[in-house]
Design a protein around this motif. Structure first.
Motif, PDB file in Angstrom:
ATOM      1  N   ILE A  59      11.920  96.896 -81.861  1.00 28.72           N
ATOM      2  CA  ILE A  59      10.093  97.280 -81.988  1.00 28.72           C
ATOM      3  C   ILE A  59      10.121  98.890 -81.839  1.00 28.72           C
ATOM      4  O   ILE A  59       9.081  99.385 -81.833  1.00 28.72           O
ATOM      5  N   ARG A  60      10.964  99.250 -81.497  1.00 31.52           N
ATOM      6  CA  ARG A  60      11.252 100.820 -81.147  1.00 31.52           C
ATOM      7  C   ARG A  60      10.909 101.767 -83.270  1.00 31.52           C
ATOM      8  O   ARG A  60      10.195 102.588 -83.079  1.00 31.52           O
ATOM      9  N   THR A  61      11.407 100.948 -83.071  1.00 29.61           N
ATOM     10  CA  THR A  61      11.779 101.008 -85.346  1.00 29.61           C
ATOM     11  C   THR A  61      10.122 101.025 -85.337  1.00 29.61           C
ATOM     12  O   THR A  61       9.475 101.907 -86.206  1.00 29.61           O
ATOM     13  N   ALA A  62       9.461  99.562 -84.728  1.00 26.61           N
ATOM     14  CA  ALA A  62       8.212  99.506 -85.571  1.00 26.61           C
ATOM     15  C   ALA A  62       7.102 100.343 -84.648  1.00 26.61           C
ATOM     16  O   ALA A  62       6.416 100.251 -85.472  1.00 26.61           O
ATOM     17  N   LEU A  63       7.487 100.206 -83.847  1.00 25.89           N
ATOM     18  CA  LEU A  63       6.253 101.186 -83.405  1.00 25.89           C
ATOM     19  C   LEU A  63       6.692 103.433 -83.438  1.00 25.89           C
ATOM     20  O   LEU A  63       5.491 103.479 -84.322  1.00 25.89           O
ATOM     21  N   GLN A  64       7.678 103.265 -84.008  1.00 29.98           N
ATOM     22  CA  GLN A  64       7.514 104.756 -85.115  1.00 29.98           C
ATOM     23  C   GLN A  64       6.722 104.408 -86.010  1.00 29.98           C
ATOM     24  O   GLN A  64       6.216 105.166 -86.812  1.00 29.98           O
ATOM     25  N   ARG A  65       7.174 103.441 -87.066  1.00 29.43           N
ATOM     26  CA  ARG A  65       6.901 103.438 -88.397  1.00 29.43           C
ATOM     27  C   ARG A  65       5.212 102.872 -88.316  1.00 29.43           C
ATOM     28  O   ARG A  65       4.028 103.030 -89.248  1.00 29.43           O
ATOM     29  N   ALA A  66       4.432 102.282 -86.890  1.00 30.40           N
ATOM     30  CA  ALA A  66       3.507 101.876 -86.824  1.00 30.40           C
ATOM     31  C   ALA A  66       1.940 103.426 -86.749  1.00 30.40           C
ATOM     32  O   ALA A  66       1.284 103.013 -87.620  1.00 30.40           O
ATOM     33  N   LEU A  67       2.770 104.528 -86.213  1.00 27.44           N
ATOM     34  CA  LEU A  67       2.342 105.304 -85.030  1.00 27.44           C
ATOM     35  C   LEU A  67       2.090 107.093 -85.947  1.00 27.44           C
ATOM     36  O   LEU A  67       2.294 107.646 -86.015  1.00 27.44           O
ATOM     37  N   LYS A  68       3.764 106.300 -87.616  1.00 27.90           N
ATOM     38  CA  LYS A  68       4.198 107.901 -87.868  1.00 27.90           C
ATOM     39  C   LYS A  68       4.010 108.684 -86.742  1.00 27.90           C
ATOM     40  O   LYS A  68       4.617 110.061 -87.112  1.00 27.90           O
ATOM     41  N   ARG A  69       4.744 108.346 -85.348  1.00 26.09           N
ATOM     42  CA  ARG A  69       5.503 110.156 -85.055  1.00 26.09           C
ATOM     43  C   ARG A  69       6.713 108.905 -84.006  1.00 26.09           C
ATOM     44  O   ARG A  69       6.999 107.758 -83.940  1.00 26.09           O
ATOM     45  N   THR A  70       7.180 110.035 -83.822  1.00 26.12           N
ATOM     46  CA  THR A  70       8.834 109.519 -83.242  1.00 26.12           C
ATOM     47  C   THR A  70       8.718 109.194 -81.424  1.00 26.12           C
ATOM     48  O   THR A  70       7.486 109.935 -80.934  1.00 26.12           O
ATOM     49  N   PRO A  71       9.346 108.182 -80.810  1.00 23.63           N
ATOM     50  CA  PRO A  71       9.826 107.715 -80.102  1.00 23.63           C
ATOM     51  C   PRO A  71       8.754 108.488 -78.759  1.00 23.63           C
ATOM     52  O   PRO A  71       8.228 108.650 -77.625  1.00 23.63           O
ATOM     53  N   GLU A  72       9.971 109.572 -78.800  1.00 24.40           N
ATOM     54  CA  GLU A  72       9.858 111.229 -78.450  1.00 24.40           C
ATOM     55  C   GLU A  72       8.545 111.601 -78.356  1.00 24.40           C
ATOM     56  O   GLU A  72       8.246 112.114 -77.036  1.00 24.40           O
ATOM     57  N   GLN A  73       8.111 111.571 -79.445  1.00 26.28           N
ATOM     58  CA  GLN A  73       6.894 111.860 -79.478  1.00 26.28           C
ATOM     59  C   GLN A  73       5.305 111.539 -78.755  1.00 26.28           C
ATOM     60  O   GLN A  73       4.148 111.818 -78.535  1.00 26.28           O
ATOM     61  N   LEU A  74       5.649 109.710 -78.726  1.00 30.48           N
ATOM     62  CA  LEU A  74       4.797 108.802 -78.044  1.00 30.48           C
ATOM     63  C   LEU A  74       5.277 108.953 -76.156  1.00 30.48           C
ATOM     64  O   LEU A  74       4.517 108.584 -75.985  1.00 30.48           O
ATOM     65  N   GLY A  75       6.009 109.752 -76.580  1.00 31.98           N
ATOM     66  CA  GLY A  75       6.129 110.410 -73.993  1.00 31.98           C
ATOM     67  C   GLY A  75       6.996 109.293 -73.856  1.00 31.98           C
ATOM     68  O   GLY A  75       7.533 108.396 -72.763  1.00 31.98           O
ATOM     69  N   PHE A  76       8.230 108.510 -75.098  1.00 33.44           N
ATOM     70  CA  PHE A  76       9.216 107.729 -74.669  1.00 33.44           C
ATOM     71  C   PHE A  76      10.291 108.358 -74.296  1.00 33.44           C
ATOM     72  O   PHE A  76      10.483 109.123 -74.842  1.00 33.44           O
ATOM     73  N   ILE A  77      11.215 108.208 -73.485  1.00 32.70           N
ATOM     74  CA  ILE A  77      11.951 109.127 -72.188  1.00 32.70           C
ATOM     75  C   ILE A  77      13.132 107.969 -72.221  1.00 32.70           C
ATOM     76  O   ILE A  77      13.525 106.817 -72.538  1.00 32.70           O
ATOM     77  N   PRO A  78      14.104 108.808 -73.268  1.00 36.67           N
ATOM     78  CA  PRO A  78      15.807 107.723 -74.335  1.00 36.67           C
ATOM     79  C   PRO A  78      16.776 107.752 -72.837  1.00 36.67           C
ATOM     80  O   PRO A  78      17.140 108.383 -72.092  1.00 36.67           O
ATOM     81  N   PRO A  79      17.450 106.480 -72.543  1.00 41.20           N
ATOM     82  CA  PRO A  79      18.124 106.463 -71.518  1.00 41.20           C
ATOM     83  C   PRO A  79      19.538 107.671 -72.099  1.00 41.20           C
ATOM     84  O   PRO A  79      19.634 107.898 -72.718  1.00 41.20           O
ATOM     85  N   ARG A  80      19.750 107.104 -70.445  1.00 43.21           N
ATOM     86  CA  ARG A  80      21.293 109.457 -70.899  1.00 43.21           C
ATOM     87  C   ARG A  80      22.731 108.107 -71.432  1.00 43.21           C
ATOM     88  O   ARG A  80      22.933 108.970 -72.359  1.00 43.21           O
ATOM     89  N   THR A  81      22.389 107.057 -71.124  1.00 39.95           N
ATOM     90  CA  THR A  81      24.439 106.222 -72.733  1.00 39.95           C
ATOM     91  C   THR A  81      22.888 106.313 -74.382  1.00 39.95           C
ATOM     92  O   THR A  81      24.288 106.292 -74.714  1.00 39.95           O
ATOM     93  N   THR A  82      22.101 106.723 -74.594  1.00 38.66           N
ATOM     94  CA  THR A  82      21.572 106.316 -75.148  1.00 38.66           C
ATOM     95  C   THR A  82      20.951 108.018 -76.212  1.00 38.66           C
ATOM     96  O   THR A  82      20.603 107.772 -77.487  1.00 38.66           O
TER      97      THR A  82
END
Length: 417
Positions: free
Chosen positions: A58-81
Motif C-alpha cells: 500500500i505504501r508503494t502504491a501510495l508513492q506511485r499514485a502521488l509521486k511523493r515519498t511516504p515521508e513527504q506525505l507526513g508518514f512516520i516509519p516505525p523505528r524498526t524499519t
C-alpha cells in the motif's frame, strides 16, 4: 501526532477527496499485481493520524499514485524499519504486471514527474492576470498574443500530469482564458480571422473545462467581431448566445454586458426601439450585480463602461448629444488602469462633439487621445476610431484651419509611429 497535515495539504492541492485517493491507490495496487481493496476508511485513519505508516505494498502504491515519498506525505516509519528496506516482490513479476495493467490506466496516473495540483494552476493564473493588466493599459502590442498562446500551451502541457478532475478542469479553463485573451488581442489589432480562429479553440477548451464564464466571454467577443465586420446579424446572434449562456443566467453583471452588446448590434442595424430596450435591460441587470469573485477579464465592466457602450449606441442612432453625455459619464468613472478603454471613450466623445458641429472642441478632444496613450503605439481598433473622426472632420469642415492643423498633427503622429 494530531492528524496528518502534510497528506491533507497534498490532497487539497491535487484536488483529491478521500474516495479519489483510495481509487488511485487501488489502481496502483492492481498494477502491482495485488487486490485493489483499499477503503476510504483507511484513508481516514491516515488523515487522523491513527495510522502513521502504511503497509508495504500500500505504501508503494501510495508513492506511485502521488509521486511523493511516504515521508513527504507526513508518514512516520516505525523505528524498526527506518534503517532497513522491506522486501518487495520479485522485480520481474512486479514489472510485468505493472506493464500489462498500465495500459488500462488513465495517462495522468502513469505519467512521470510530480503530479500537477492547484498550486501549479495558481501560478499560471498569476501570469494571466499580468497579461490582462498589460492589455488593459496598452491594448494590442506585438508580443501579447504570443505570450497568451504560450500560457495556453503551458496549461495544456500539464493536463497529462493531473490526477484529479478538479485540477484538470481548471487547466482546461485556464487554457481557454489564455486563448480568449490572445483572440481579444487580435480584435484590438483588427485581425478578425485570427481572432475567430482563436475563439473557436477557446470555446472548445472552455467546454472541456466546464467553464461557462469563458464561454460567455467568447460569445461576447464574437459579437464585437460581428460589429467590426459591419455584420449586425452576426453581432446580434453572438450577443444572444452570450445572453443565453449559463454564466449570464447566473450572474447579472455578465447578463448586463450581453444586453449591452445586443444594444450595439440593434443600433448598427438601425433598430432604435430594440437598441434602447436592450440598454434599459443592461442597466437593470447591472443594478442587480453583486460583488462576487469573477475572472480578471471582467474587471473592466461596470457602470462607467456601460456608459461608454451606451455612447456607441447613441452615436449609431444619431443622438450626438446623448452620446456626448454618456461619454463624459464614462470618462468620469473609468479607472486610469484601463487606459486603452479611456482612450476609446475619449475618441467616442470627439465623434459625439463633431456630430454637434463643435469642430474646435472635437479636434482638441481627439488630440488628447494621443496624449493619453503617450509614446505607446495606438492599437489599430483605436486608430480606426480616429480615422472615422478624421473623415468626419474633413467632410464637415474641409477648408478650416482646425482641419488643416488636425491633419498635420495626425500625419506627424503617423510618421512617429
Amino acid at each position: 501526532m494530531v492528524g496528518n497535515p502534510e497528506l491533507r495539504a497534498v490532497m487539497a492541492d491535487l484536488g483529491l477527496t478521500r474516495a479519489d485517493l483510495a481509487r488511485l491507490i487501488n489502481h496502483e495496487l492492481v498494477a502491482l499485481g495485488c487486490p485493489g481493496t483499499l477503503t476510504v476508511r483507511t484513508v481516514a485513519t491516515w488523515l487522523s493520524g491513527q495510522s502513521r505508516w502504511p503497509q508495504g505494498r500500500i505504501r508503494t502504491a501510495l508513492q506511485r499514485a502521488l509521486k511523493r515519498t511516504p515521508e513527504q506525505l507526513g508518514f512516520i516509519p516505525p523505528r524498526t524499519t527506518r534503517s532497513r528496506v522491506l522486501p518487495e516482490e520479485p522485480v520481474l513479476r512486479r514489472d510485468l504486471l505493472a506493464a500489462s495493467a498500465a495500459a488500462a490506466l488513465p495517462t495522468a496516473i502513469t505519467s512521470r514527474g510530480q503530479a500537477v495540483g492547484h498550486t501549479d494552476v495558481d501560478r499560471l493564473q498569476e501570469s494571466l492576470r499580468a497579461l490582462t493588466a498589460l492589455d488593459d493599459h496598452r491594448g494590442r502590442h506585438g508580443s501579447l498574443e504570443a505570450a497568451a498562446l504560450t500560457g495556453s500551451e503551458q496549461a495544456l502541457g500539464k493536463v497529462e500530469r493531473t490526477i484529479s478532475d478538479s485540477v484538470r478542469r481548471r487547466l482546461y479553463s485556464l487554457a481557454a482564458d489564455y486563448t480568449a485573451t490572445a483572440a481579444f488581442s487580435c480584435i484590438d489589432d483588427r485581425r478578425l480571422d485570427d481572432a475567430e480562429r482563436h475563439f473557436e479553440t477557446a470555446l472548445r477548451l472552455a467546454g472541456l473545462g466546464s467553464d461557462h464564464v469563458t464561454a460567455m466571454r467568447v460569445f461576447n467577443c464574437l459579437s464585437m467581431v460581428g460589429y467590426q465586420r459591419n455584420k449586425p446579424g452576426a453581432a446580434l446572434s453572438a450577443a444572444w448566445a452570450a445572453q443565453n449562456a449559463q454564466a449570464s443566467r447566473r450572474d447579472p453583471l455578465l447578463a448586463s454586458l450581453a444586453h449591452a452588446r445586443a444594444a450595439i448590434a440593434h443600433s448598427t442595424a438601425g433598430d432604435r426601439q430594440a437598441a434602447l430596450r436592450c440598454l434599459g435591460q443592461a442597466r437593470d441587470a447591472l443594478g442587480r450585480a453583486d460583488g462576487r469573485e469573477r475572472p480578471t477579464w471582467t474587471d473592466f465592466y461596470g457602470p462607467a463602461e456601460l456608459f461608454a457602450l451606451s455612447a456607441v449606441v447613441h452615436q449609431h442612432l444619431g443622438n450626438s448629444a446623448e452620446a456626448e453625455s454618456a461619454s463624459h459619464r464614462a470618462l468620469a468613472g473609468i479607472s486610469p488602469q484601463f487606459r486603452r478603454n479611456r482612450a476609446s471613450a475619449t475618441a467616442r466623445l470627439a465623434l459625439a462633439q463633431l456630430g454637434q458641429g463643435e469642430i474646435e472642441q472635437a479636434a482638441a478632444t481627439a488630440t488628447s487621445v494621443y496624449v493619453l496613450m503617450s509614446d505607446d503605439q495606438l492599437p489599430p481598433r483605436l486608430r480606426t476610431l480616429l480615422g472615422d473622426f478624421h473623415r468626419g472632420l474633413i467632410t464637415l469642415a474641409p477648408t478650416s484651419a482646425v482641419t488643416r492643423e488636425w491633419t498635420d498633427r495626425i500625419r506627424a503622429q503617423g510618421e512617429a509611429q
